[in-house]
Scaffold this active site. Sequence first.
Site, PDB file in Angstrom:
ATOM      1  N   SER A 222      44.723  35.379  39.534  1.00 49.59           N
ATOM      2  CA  SER A 222      44.603  34.709  40.852  1.00 49.59           C
ATOM      3  C   SER A 222      43.208  33.648  40.644  1.00 49.59           C
ATOM      4  O   SER A 222      43.496  32.629  40.007  1.00 49.59           O
ATOM      5  CB  SER A 222      43.950  36.027  41.819  1.00 49.59           C
ATOM      6  OG  SER A 222      43.890  35.294  43.037  1.00 49.59           O
ATOM      7  N   ASP A 391      54.886  36.166  46.401  1.00 46.54           N
ATOM      8  CA  ASP A 391      53.625  36.003  46.548  1.00 46.54           C
ATOM      9  C   ASP A 391      53.246  35.135  47.831  1.00 46.54           C
ATOM     10  O   ASP A 391      53.444  33.742  47.590  1.00 46.54           O
ATOM     11  CB  ASP A 391      52.800  35.755  45.251  1.00 46.54           C
ATOM     12  CG  ASP A 391      51.628  35.487  45.200  1.00 46.54           C
ATOM     13  OD1 ASP A 391      50.876  35.676  46.407  1.00 46.54           O
ATOM     14  OD2 ASP A 391      50.721  35.728  44.102  1.00 46.54           O
ATOM     15  N   HIS A 417      51.281  39.552  44.999  1.00 49.98           N
ATOM     16  CA  HIS A 417      50.067  38.957  44.018  1.00 49.98           C
ATOM     17  C   HIS A 417      49.410  40.158  43.244  1.00 49.98           C
ATOM     18  O   HIS A 417      49.447  39.861  42.013  1.00 49.98           O
ATOM     19  CB  HIS A 417      49.032  38.606  45.306  1.00 49.98           C
ATOM     20  CG  HIS A 417      48.112  37.583  44.682  1.00 49.98           C
ATOM     21  ND1 HIS A 417      48.276  36.362  44.175  1.00 49.98           N
ATOM     22  CD2 HIS A 417      46.561  37.762  44.379  1.00 49.98           C
ATOM     23  CE1 HIS A 417      47.251  35.670  43.949  1.00 49.98           C
ATOM     24  NE2 HIS A 417      46.292  36.650  43.740  1.00 49.98           N
TER      25      HIS A 417
END
Length: 457
Positions: A222, A391, A417
């Site tokens: 991320s 996602d 995610h």
Amino acid sequence: MPRLPLLGRLFFQDYIALIVGFVALAFENLIHLIILCLPKSVINWFYKRSRVIFHFISGAPQDAAEEKKRANDVLNARDFDELCSIFGYTPEDHVVLTKDGYLLGLHRLPAKRGEKNPSPGYTTGKPVVYLHHGLLMNSEVWVCLTEAQRSLPFVLVEQGYDVWFGNNRGNKYSKKSIHHGPNTNKFWDFSIDDFAWHDIPDSISYILDVTKAKTLSYIGFSQGTAQAFAALSIHPQLNDRINVFIALAPAMNPAGLSAPLVDGLMKASPTLLFLIFGRKAILSSATMWQSILYPPIFTKFIDRSLIWLFNWHSHNISTYQRMAAFAHLYSFASVKSIVHWFQIMRNASFQMYDDDVLSPVTRTSVSSYRPARFPTRNIASPIVLLYGDSDSLVDINAMLAELPEHTLAKRLHGYEHLDVLWGRNVHVDVIPEVLGTLNRFVRRDPEDSKLNGEAAH
């Protein structure tokens, strides 16, 4: 609907949301103050009551034997060292001083399960892998799984890698500076720019100095990928020190949040976050709520928040895994770094922090001002993206358009995610992809470690 004259970019309903937000924040601060004054016995009473209420509503808990026990062990582990010890690993702790004076905590797993490094703080001769966490997280997110076979770093260690973990300034393991205390605004005056200019390159330099390795492999999750995109784009020499960059659930210029009201409000004026949360750490009361709520209730709250904000339903993550991991999900981050993300989303551009925050955004055919963008097309290191097609934060086509031609992308079917970290099948879908990439770019002649025009475009 007509706009109000004050803060003219906001609609009437935005003001209502803003007022409600202020009231909720004031109420939370009041609760926080009351709890600070309560004795521990009273807090424990509230915790037990919340457990009774939860079981009354949802029914008696069903025993899942080994997974339940391991989840409880992970949930109750106090820090990175305790999480690793659950699975038989002995980590090393390191501290790196950034050029601007922050002390960052690093962790290292140099030896296989049940073994210890005979020369702590020195080279092992193994290939080096560096893992970096995401937004509002710390290094614990990599090792808070309920099974060792699904933990990427544990698998890497068993495969013969020297595994290191980074931490951003301000989080649980990096809440110190030689210039400012953590209770000052100055301490929290940092954004993604500072991660890119200092935290990432300084951590990598320290690791290579200790290990005597010439290069390392970078694996980010991320925001940990965004920090690497930014750092590699502005430090050309850093590209020579990273033999491959593996981006898990990559983040660069997400379209926005799934909650329309919050998304619209923050994009209209990202600096409203300063008005609501101040200029220090954001959501600092999260640890308070975690301490007084029964874990399944806290997990339910996080679940609902993720659905509302990001439309992530976590169907690929087991209930016990969520309960264990969510206890280690949050760590301190600056409000300014969140403001930076909303600036990126508002302008649909992976840009540096815009210090001209009070100026109105005008969209004309010719702009007189544009915040500096990270020149990500200049990245020379090999890049491999592993992204979930469910996602909401990943627009893979927009991302590939901003990356160099040699970027490779691998779609993970049905993954959201957080699934890339904690999904029940990461040992089947994610970890083998990582190992295959490392085998390709690390365990061979360095001259062959560059991609040869194999693009994902």
